[in-house]
Design an enzyme around this catalytic site. Structure first.
Site, mmCIF file in Angstrom:
data_model
loop_
_atom_site.group_PDB
_atom_site.id
_atom_site.type_symbol
_atom_site.label_atom_id
_atom_site.label_comp_id
_atom_site.label_asym_id
_atom_site.label_seq_id
_atom_site.Cartn_x
_atom_site.Cartn_y
_atom_site.Cartn_z
ATOM 1 N N ASN A 114 8.276 -9.950 -1.926
ATOM 2 C CA ASN A 114 7.606 -11.407 -2.011
ATOM 3 C C ASN A 114 6.364 -11.543 -2.474
ATOM 4 O OD1 ASN A 114 6.931 -10.953 0.527
ATOM 5 N ND2 ASN A 114 7.928 -12.480 1.136
ATOM 6 N N ASN A 157 -8.710 -2.438 9.856
ATOM 7 C CA ASN A 157 -8.545 -0.946 9.932
ATOM 8 C C ASN A 157 -9.935 -0.177 9.631
ATOM 9 O OD1 ASN A 157 -5.575 -1.740 9.011
ATOM 10 N ND2 ASN A 157 -5.814 -0.668 11.096
ATOM 11 N N LYS A 180 9.040 -2.941 15.609
ATOM 12 C CA LYS A 180 9.291 -1.743 15.243
ATOM 13 C C LYS A 180 10.157 -1.147 16.280
ATOM 14 C CE LYS A 180 6.823 -1.787 11.336
ATOM 15 N NZ LYS A 180 7.514 -1.663 10.191
ATOM 16 N N TYR A 192 4.006 -6.776 17.164
ATOM 17 C CA TYR A 192 4.258 -6.122 16.032
ATOM 18 C C TYR A 192 4.960 -4.740 16.401
ATOM 19 C CZ TYR A 192 3.371 -2.484 12.350
ATOM 20 O OH TYR A 192 3.377 -1.657 11.862
ATOM 21 N N ASP A 217 -7.124 -0.629 22.152
ATOM 22 C CA ASP A 217 -6.887 0.617 21.464
ATOM 23 C C ASP A 217 -6.966 1.519 22.596
ATOM 24 O OD1 ASP A 217 -7.542 -0.291 19.082
ATOM 25 O OD2 ASP A 217 -9.747 -0.019 18.929
ATOM 26 N N TYR A 238 0.899 -1.330 -0.148
ATOM 27 C CA TYR A 238 0.011 -0.109 -0.039
ATOM 28 C C TYR A 238 0.783 1.230 0.027
ATOM 29 C CZ TYR A 238 -3.239 3.291 2.182
ATOM 30 O OH TYR A 238 -4.033 4.738 2.510
ATOM 31 N N SER A 276 6.289 3.218 13.186
ATOM 32 C CA SER A 276 4.841 3.383 13.437
ATOM 33 C C SER A 276 4.639 4.116 14.803
ATOM 34 C CB SER A 276 4.007 1.885 13.556
ATOM 35 O OG SER A 276 2.926 1.934 13.968
HETATM 36 P P1 NAD Z 1 1.711 -3.765 2.964
HETATM 37 O O1 NAD Z 1 1.309 -5.063 3.635
HETATM 38 O O2 NAD Z 1 0.688 -3.378 2.115
HETATM 39 O O3 NAD Z 1 2.975 -3.608 2.304
HETATM 40 C C1 NAD Z 1 4.368 -4.529 3.036
HETATM 41 C C2 NAD Z 1 4.877 -5.494 1.664
HETATM 42 O O4 NAD Z 1 6.132 -5.793 2.061
HETATM 43 C C3 NAD Z 1 3.709 -6.240 0.973
HETATM 44 O O5 NAD Z 1 3.941 -5.808 -0.587
HETATM 45 C C4 NAD Z 1 4.399 -7.302 1.468
HETATM 46 O O6 NAD Z 1 4.141 -8.234 0.210
HETATM 47 C C5 NAD Z 1 5.892 -7.056 1.350
HETATM 48 N N1 NAD Z 1 6.540 -8.096 2.396
HETATM 49 C C6 NAD Z 1 6.434 -8.560 3.697
HETATM 50 N N2 NAD Z 1 7.331 -9.459 3.929
HETATM 51 C C7 NAD Z 1 8.145 -9.548 3.064
HETATM 52 C C8 NAD Z 1 9.559 -10.152 2.808
HETATM 53 N N3 NAD Z 1 10.176 -10.982 3.781
HETATM 54 N N4 NAD Z 1 10.252 -9.900 1.806
HETATM 55 C C9 NAD Z 1 9.721 -9.355 0.708
HETATM 56 N N5 NAD Z 1 8.676 -8.608 0.862
HETATM 57 C C10 NAD Z 1 7.977 -8.646 1.862
HETATM 58 O O7 NAD Z 1 1.999 -2.398 4.272
HETATM 59 P P2 NAD Z 1 1.908 -0.979 4.331
HETATM 60 O O8 NAD Z 1 0.597 -0.538 4.894
HETATM 61 O O9 NAD Z 1 2.157 -0.680 2.756
HETATM 62 O O10 NAD Z 1 2.853 -0.821 5.296
HETATM 63 C C11 NAD Z 1 4.350 -0.600 5.045
HETATM 64 C C12 NAD Z 1 5.209 -0.408 6.151
HETATM 65 O O11 NAD Z 1 4.819 0.469 6.860
HETATM 66 C C13 NAD Z 1 5.389 -1.940 6.942
HETATM 67 O O12 NAD Z 1 6.666 -2.043 7.448
HETATM 68 C C14 NAD Z 1 4.174 -1.428 8.189
HETATM 69 O O13 NAD Z 1 4.582 -2.100 9.134
HETATM 70 C C15 NAD Z 1 4.543 0.070 8.208
HETATM 71 N N6 NAD Z 1 3.433 0.880 8.815
HETATM 72 C C16 NAD Z 1 2.251 0.793 8.172
HETATM 73 C C17 NAD Z 1 1.343 1.409 8.636
HETATM 74 C C18 NAD Z 1 -0.194 1.251 7.932
HETATM 75 O O14 NAD Z 1 -1.266 1.649 8.861
HETATM 76 N N7 NAD Z 1 -0.278 1.005 6.923
HETATM 77 C C19 NAD Z 1 1.128 2.232 9.836
HETATM 78 C C20 NAD Z 1 2.503 2.388 10.251
HETATM 79 C C21 NAD Z 1 3.491 1.638 9.830
HETATM 80 N N1 UFG Z 2 -12.434 1.156 14.620
HETATM 81 C C1 UFG Z 2 -13.672 0.648 14.667
HETATM 82 N N2 UFG Z 2 -14.260 -0.025 13.673
HETATM 83 C C2 UFG Z 2 -13.459 -1.136 12.934
HETATM 84 C C3 UFG Z 2 -12.061 -0.491 12.730
HETATM 85 C C4 UFG Z 2 -11.513 0.338 13.612
HETATM 86 O O1 UFG Z 2 -14.261 1.559 15.236
HETATM 87 O O2 UFG Z 2 -13.777 -1.888 12.203
HETATM 88 C C5 UFG Z 2 -11.702 2.206 15.289
HETATM 89 C C6 UFG Z 2 -10.601 1.870 16.352
HETATM 90 O O3 UFG Z 2 -11.098 1.611 17.579
HETATM 91 C C7 UFG Z 2 -9.930 3.195 16.327
HETATM 92 C C8 UFG Z 2 -9.906 3.868 14.915
HETATM 93 O O4 UFG Z 2 -11.138 3.140 14.488
HETATM 94 O O5 UFG Z 2 -10.572 4.052 17.454
HETATM 95 C C9 UFG Z 2 -8.795 3.430 13.946
HETATM 96 O O6 UFG Z 2 -8.649 2.036 14.091
HETATM 97 P P1 UFG Z 2 -7.595 1.503 12.915
HETATM 98 O O7 UFG Z 2 -7.531 -0.077 13.053
HETATM 99 O O8 UFG Z 2 -7.896 1.967 11.565
HETATM 100 O O9 UFG Z 2 -6.139 1.897 13.382
HETATM 101 P P2 UFG Z 2 -5.357 2.035 14.848
HETATM 102 O O10 UFG Z 2 -4.978 3.367 15.058
HETATM 103 O O11 UFG Z 2 -5.988 1.271 15.848
HETATM 104 O O12 UFG Z 2 -3.884 1.192 14.382
HETATM 105 C C10 UFG Z 2 -3.408 1.598 12.986
HETATM 106 C C11 UFG Z 2 -2.373 0.306 12.738
HETATM 107 C C12 UFG Z 2 -1.132 0.147 13.822
HETATM 108 C C13 UFG Z 2 -0.526 1.292 13.787
HETATM 109 C C14 UFG Z 2 -1.196 2.546 14.092
HETATM 110 C C15 UFG Z 2 -0.609 3.787 14.089
HETATM 111 O O13 UFG Z 2 -3.430 -0.875 12.738
HETATM 112 O O14 UFG Z 2 -0.596 -0.861 13.391
HETATM 113 O O15 UFG Z 2 -2.578 2.632 13.060
HETATM 114 O O16 UFG Z 2 0.187 4.048 12.698
HETATM 115 F F1 UFG Z 2 0.188 1.167 14.627
#
Ligand code: NAD
Ligand code: UFG
Length: 360
Positions: free
Chosen positions: A32, A198, A152, A148, A294, A11, A124
């Site tokens: 991958n 999410n 980080k 998780y 949460d 993403y 994160s």
């Molecule tokens: P995502 O799952 O869409 O992207 C992660 C990508 O890494 C995927 O394409 C997956 O196939 C690839 N991947 C996983 N393991 C691998 C491996 N061993 N080798 C090669 N590729 C591998 O997730 P995202 O939302 O794009 O998140 C990207 C990064 O940002 C992650 O490290 C995630 O922890 C961090 N992050 C995401 C959020 C969020 O809310 N989306 C918030 C905070 C931090």
């Molecule tokens: N929520 C709902 N219903 C749902 C999903 C979420 O009410 O079906 C609420 C949650 O309780 C929270 C808010 O919506 O109050 C946001 O929830 P998310 O799951 O979208 O996001 P979080 O803040 O809980 O966590 C996300 C990632 C974590 C990351 C964090 C900060 O899942 O990994 O953002 O980056 F650490």
């Protein structure tokens, strides 16, 4: 400048690759596809009109990494690859420690071997645990509430140690708040497998009729309307933050940590209302129990990134919701539908041509 993007099909990675290519960087993607589709990269190519190398390699595969580093002259790495599902990490902690931590160590070893010492790492806001004070600045206390989050935190510490051992490294640790939205073309976006964990991906599935109703996890928090408050940031703003961090990595050495957020908090109900306004559909919801783990309120103080990186988020919540909606409405099955058609048509995954270098 050639930038290796691990997890570039995911993403945030795919949106960042768009911005890198648009800014004129050469990009090499390593993924991958454990949580993504190669289709996202085909779409990146359509958006940008550019081709780039893609390696179907895991960061856990030393030989695969060696091939990527030996075949390319890499100037910096943006490291997104990793697993990110909080609940799954509680069920399968070793899977998370293995993929996220061992994978990062292998990647850094390879970077060290090939003298590539510029790294941007995806951390994160989860590293702040249960925040005592908002807005959250980078020097707030750190803690982990699940495996998780612990990966980080541990990786952040490993990267600090790495710099202490060799001060030629230049490392940016970016702590993301809640990325939502999608590229305004509607071609790439968030495509979670199964039922989304999410909020916004869940709402978009309700809006297109794939899920019946949203469950709001608790309306008894000490917030303006009782629902949880978060700092939602447009994924394209987030992507731009990576380019700014990269510029800093090219200019200086050290380890720097930045919050990437807007600094504004919106409640779940505010998101639901804004989403309804932007998509013109009603989002049915019920209020249920709080989700374990949460926190009530979480939003950033993004002033350090503004001051040191000259970066700030530009896009407002309306645009975030409108773009999430456009992506979902145009891709009701995510990337799968088109991918299956292409796979059936060609019998292989050679989606983008490039000098025969692809490893599909
Ligand atoms: P995502 O799952 O869409 O992207 C992660 C990508 O890494 C995927 O394409 C997956 O196939 C690839 N991947 C996983 N393991 C691998 C491996 N061993 N080798 C090669 N590729 C591998 O997730 P995202 O939302 O794009 O998140 C990207 C990064 O940002 C992650 O490290 C995630 O922890 C961090 N992050 C995401 C959020 C969020 O809310 N989306 C918030 C905070 C931090
Ligand atoms: N929520 C709902 N219903 C749902 C999903 C979420 O009410 O079906 C609420 C949650 O309780 C929270 C808010 O919506 O109050 C946001 O929830 P998310 O799951 O979208 O996001 P979080 O803040 O809980 O966590 C996300 C990632 C974590 C990351 C964090 C900060 O899942 O990994 O953002 O980056 F650490």
């Amino acid at each position: 400048m050639a930038i290796l993007v691990t997890g570039g099909a995911g993403y945030i990675g795919s949106h960042t690759v768009v911005e890198l290519l648009t800014a004129g960087y050469e990009v090499i993607v390593l993924d991958n596809f454990s949580n993504s589709s190669p289709m996202s990269l085909k779409r990146v190519s359509e958006i940008t009109g550019r081709e780039f190398k893609i390696y179907n390699v895991s960061i856990l595969d030393r030989n695969g990494l060696e091939k990527v580093f030996s075949e390319n002259s890499i100037h910096a790495v943006i490291h997104f690859a990793g697993f990110k599902a909080v609940g799954e990490s509680v069920e399968a902690p070793l899977k998370y420690y293995q993929n996220n931590i061992s994978g990062t160590i292998l990647l850094c070893e390879m970077m060290q071997k090939y003298e590539v010492k510029r790294l941007v790492f995806s951390s994160s806001a989860t590293v702040y645990g249960v925040p005592k004070v908002v807005p959250i600045s980078e020097d707030s206390p750190l803690s982990a509430t699940n495996p998780y989050g612990r990966t980080k935190l541990m990786i952040e510490e490993i990267l600090e140690d790495l710099f202490r051992s060799d001060n030629r490294w230049s490392i940016s640790i970016l702590r993301y708040f809640n990325p939502i939205g999608a590229h305004d073309s509607g071609k790439i976006g968030e495509d979670p497998s199964g039922i989304p964990n999410n909020l916004v991906p869940y709402i978009t599935k309700v809006a297109v009729g794939k899920l019946r109703e949203l469950k709001i996890f608790g309306a008894d928090y000490p917030t303006k309307d009782g629902t949880g408050v978060r700092d939602y940031i447009h994924v394209v703003d987030l992507a731009m933050g990576h380019l700014k961090a990269l510029e800093k990595n090219f200019a200086s050495t050290g380890v720097s940590t930045y919050n990437l957020g807007t600094g504004k908090g919106y409640s779940v109900l505010e998101i639901v209302k804004t989403f309804e306004k932007m998509c013109g559909e009603k989002i049915p919801y019920t209020i249920t129990e709080r989700r374990p783990g949460d926190v009530a309120v979480c939003f950033s103080d993004p002033s350090k990134a503004k001051k040191e990186l000259n970066w700030s988020a530009k896009k407002e919540i309306e645009e975030m919701c409108a773009d999430s909606w456009r992506w979902q409405a145009k891709n009701q099955e995510g990337y799968d539908e088109e991918e299956n058609t292409i796979l059936a048509g060609t019998g292989n995954l050679r989606l983008i041509q490039n000098n025969g270098d692809f490893l599909y």
